[in-house]
Design an enzyme around this catalytic site. Structure first.
Site, PDB file in Angstrom:
ATOM      1  N   HIS A  37      -6.453   7.952  12.180  1.00 20.13           N
ATOM      2  CA  HIS A  37      -6.196   7.095  12.386  1.00 20.13           C
ATOM      3  C   HIS A  37      -4.669   6.171  11.748  1.00 20.13           C
ATOM      4  CE1 HIS A  37      -9.520   5.528  11.041  1.00 20.13           C
ATOM      5  NE2 HIS A  37     -10.128   5.745  12.077  1.00 20.13           N
ATOM      6  N   THR A  92     -16.100   9.312   2.540  1.00 24.70           N
ATOM      7  CA  THR A  92     -16.241   8.318   3.556  1.00 24.70           C
ATOM      8  C   THR A  92     -17.444   8.047   4.316  1.00 24.70           C
ATOM      9  OG1 THR A  92     -16.015   8.123   6.056  1.00 24.70           O
ATOM     10  CG2 THR A  92     -16.519  10.456   5.239  1.00 24.70           C
ATOM     11  N   CYS A 105       8.636   0.605  16.549  1.00 23.59           N
ATOM     12  CA  CYS A 105       8.951  -0.276  17.321  1.00 23.59           C
ATOM     13  C   CYS A 105       7.432  -0.775  17.595  1.00 23.59           C
ATOM     14  CB  CYS A 105      10.411  -0.344  17.876  1.00 23.59           C
ATOM     15  SG  CYS A 105      10.270  -1.490  19.265  1.00 23.59           S
ATOM     16  N   CYS A 160      16.343  -1.329  20.189  1.00 24.38           N
ATOM     17  CA  CYS A 160      15.807  -2.342  21.180  1.00 24.38           C
ATOM     18  C   CYS A 160      15.691  -3.976  20.349  1.00 24.38           C
ATOM     19  CB  CYS A 160      14.676  -2.211  21.665  1.00 24.38           C
ATOM     20  SG  CYS A 160      12.964  -2.453  20.929  1.00 24.38           S
ATOM     21  N   ARG A 171       0.964  -1.328  -0.027  1.00 28.07           N
ATOM     22  CA  ARG A 171       0.157  -0.187   0.170  1.00 28.07           C
ATOM     23  C   ARG A 171       1.131   1.027   0.236  1.00 28.07           C
ATOM     24  NH1 ARG A 171      -3.892  -0.411   4.587  1.00 28.07           N
ATOM     25  NH2 ARG A 171      -4.751   1.946   3.814  1.00 28.07           N
TER      26      ARG A 171
HETATM   27  P1  OAD Z   1     -14.302   3.396   2.632  1.00 21.95           P
HETATM   28  O1  OAD Z   1     -13.662   2.771   2.525  1.00 21.95           O
HETATM   29  O2  OAD Z   1     -15.598   2.542   3.806  1.00 21.95           O
HETATM   30  O3  OAD Z   1     -15.124   4.675   2.240  1.00 21.95           O
HETATM   31  C1  OAD Z   1     -15.051   5.423   1.598  1.00 21.95           C
HETATM   32  C2  OAD Z   1     -16.040   6.103   0.843  1.00 21.95           C
HETATM   33  O4  OAD Z   1     -15.452   7.191  -0.123  1.00 21.95           O
HETATM   34  C3  OAD Z   1     -17.611   5.989   0.206  1.00 21.95           C
HETATM   35  O5  OAD Z   1     -18.620   5.895   0.967  1.00 21.95           O
HETATM   36  C4  OAD Z   1     -17.614   5.720  -1.608  1.00 21.95           C
HETATM   37  O6  OAD Z   1     -18.800   6.083  -1.583  1.00 21.95           O
HETATM   38  C5  OAD Z   1     -16.947   7.580  -1.599  1.00 21.95           C
HETATM   39  N1  OAD Z   1     -15.940   7.780  -2.781  1.00 21.95           N
HETATM   40  C6  OAD Z   1     -15.176   7.096  -3.592  1.00 21.95           C
HETATM   41  N2  OAD Z   1     -14.966   7.864  -4.978  1.00 21.95           N
HETATM   42  C7  OAD Z   1     -15.242   8.810  -4.368  1.00 21.95           C
HETATM   43  C8  OAD Z   1     -15.064   9.740  -4.273  1.00 21.95           C
HETATM   44  N3  OAD Z   1     -14.047  10.007  -6.037  1.00 21.95           N
HETATM   45  N4  OAD Z   1     -15.543  11.035  -4.006  1.00 21.95           N
HETATM   46  C9  OAD Z   1     -16.249  11.028  -3.363  1.00 21.95           C
HETATM   47  N5  OAD Z   1     -16.622   9.754  -2.248  1.00 21.95           N
HETATM   48  C10 OAD Z   1     -16.132   8.674  -2.954  1.00 21.95           C
HETATM   49  O7  OAD Z   1     -13.879   4.517   3.517  1.00 21.95           O
HETATM   50  P2  OAD Z   1     -13.180   5.201   4.633  1.00 21.95           P
HETATM   51  O8  OAD Z   1     -14.403   5.615   5.720  1.00 21.95           O
HETATM   52  O9  OAD Z   1     -12.109   6.243   4.858  1.00 21.95           O
HETATM   53  O10 OAD Z   1      -9.480   2.098   8.643  1.00 21.95           O
HETATM   54  O11 OAD Z   1     -12.991   3.537   5.906  1.00 21.95           O
HETATM   55  C11 OAD Z   1     -12.823   4.473   7.521  1.00 21.95           C
HETATM   56  C12 OAD Z   1     -11.763   3.621   8.033  1.00 21.95           C
HETATM   57  O12 OAD Z   1     -12.024   1.802   7.343  1.00 21.95           O
HETATM   58  C13 OAD Z   1     -10.242   3.910   7.068  1.00 21.95           C
HETATM   59  O13 OAD Z   1      -9.781   4.550   7.511  1.00 21.95           O
HETATM   60  C14 OAD Z   1      -9.676   2.348   7.866  1.00 21.95           C
HETATM   61  C15 OAD Z   1     -11.050   1.033   7.089  1.00 21.95           C
HETATM   62  O14 OAD Z   1     -10.913   0.349   7.790  1.00 21.95           O
HETATM   63  C16 OAD Z   1      -8.346   1.772   9.380  1.00 21.95           C
HETATM   64  O15 OAD Z   1      -7.062   1.781   8.821  1.00 21.95           O
HETATM   65  C17 OAD Z   1      -8.227   1.912  10.622  1.00 21.95           C
END
Ligand code: OAD
Length: 262
Positions: free
Chosen positions: A121, A198, A129, A160, A72
């Site tokens: 996050h 999100t 570490c 360590c 990634r």
């Molecule tokens: P998600 O994958 O859950 O959601 C991404 C959102 O972006 C979806 O609702 C899509 O519809 C929207 N989307 C996709 N392309 C887009 C674009 N071009 N413009 C606008 N919106 C778009 O991702 P997150 O909500 O970021 O956590 O996920 C939250 C957390 O879950 C992440 O930070 C990660 C994951 O597991 C950890 O790693 C702790």
């Protein structure tokens, strides 16, 4: 959203002196960084979160987890900030108090020109570490890991000798305390709160809109799709962040607001 609603949003945003923005994986989607939950393309459609994003997964199979995060990190290193990152960076010129909170572990907001970003996050670029938490500096360059990742033995801590872990927050772990406090403060004290790209499914980040609503802020969602949380927002703009933000910011602050800062 109707045109009269859009006009209302433009007028309210123009008046705002303090704006808080929360971003998620969709913000980087147009830079070709995969989201987590989008059907077919989301990372959690192809990979099991329990194998890759928990402390137990790293204990069980550290090289699997480290290799996946290195893949990634390579993707991010090859990517460029998109129009949404650049548009957001210009807002610092127009809004006296702008706070940017991201759930993303990439550095595309930084490279897009934003400053003072709150990473809720963690970050792919801040490994540490597992034992003494000493930061580890990745070697220069792009990691050479095949698509989807391959097992890569994590490096050892120079202080360590214990394993180095990715600098991200895993499921079951608390958010970094100072970042979370700063995020809650910014959400609770802004006039306009944006939630962009999100799914609003992961807590506690998804609760920030409630803090903003509780404090009387105008709340705006920008998402490619409608989400289960549309009703929590005064305005839900459906579309790609890279198109909708430049359009909105141009309408609110004029043509200059969509161009990158020199
Ligand atoms: P998600 O994958 O859950 O959601 C991404 C959102 O972006 C979806 O609702 C899509 O519809 C929207 N989307 C996709 N392309 C887009 C674009 N071009 N413009 C606008 N919106 C778009 O991702 P997150 O909500 O970021 O956590 O996920 C939250 C957390 O879950 C992440 O930070 C990660 C994951 O597991 C950890 O790693 C702790």
């Amino acid at each position: 959203m109707s045109s009269s609603e859009y006009e209302k949003l433009i007028a309210a945003a123009r008046r705002a002196t303090s704006v808080t923005v929360l971003t998620g994986a969709g913000f980087s989607a147009e830079s070709r960084i995969p989201t987590f939950r989008d059907k077919q393309t989301g990372l959690w459609e192809k990979f099991d979160v329990m194998d890759l994003a928990t402390p137990q997964a790293f204990e069980r199979d550290p090289s699997l987890v480290w290799g996946w995060y290195e893949w990634r990190r390579a993707l991010v290193k090859k990517a460029q900030p998109n129009a949404a990152h650049r548009a957001l960076a210009t807002l610092e010129k127009y809004v006296p108090q702008l706070t940017l909170i991201t759930q993303n572990v990439d550095d595309l907001h930084e490279r897009g020109g934003s400053q003072g970003i709150i990473h809720l996050h963690g970050s792919l670029e801040r490994p540490r570490c597992v034992h003494c938490e000493e930061p580890y500096a990745h070697p220069e360059g792009i990691p050479d890991v095949p698509q989807g990742g391959a097992r890569v033995e994590p490096p050892r801590c120079l202080a360590c000798g214990c394993r180095v872990r990715p600098g991200v927050v895993w499921f079951g772990e608390p958010l970094p305390e100072l970042e979370w406090l700063a995020a809650v403060t910014a959400a609770s004290s802004c006039e306009v709160f944006f939630s962009i790209g999100t799914s609003s499914l992961v807590q506690p980040a998804a609760s920030l809109v409630e803090h903003a609503r509780g404090a009387g802020a105008l709340t705006v969602q920008v998402n490619l799709n409608s989400t289960d949380c549309d009703m929590l927002f005064d305005f839900a703009i459906q579309g790609a962040a890279g198109e909708e933000l430049p359009r909105l910011f141009r309408a609110v602050w004029g043509a200059e607001a969509e161009t990158p800062r020199s």
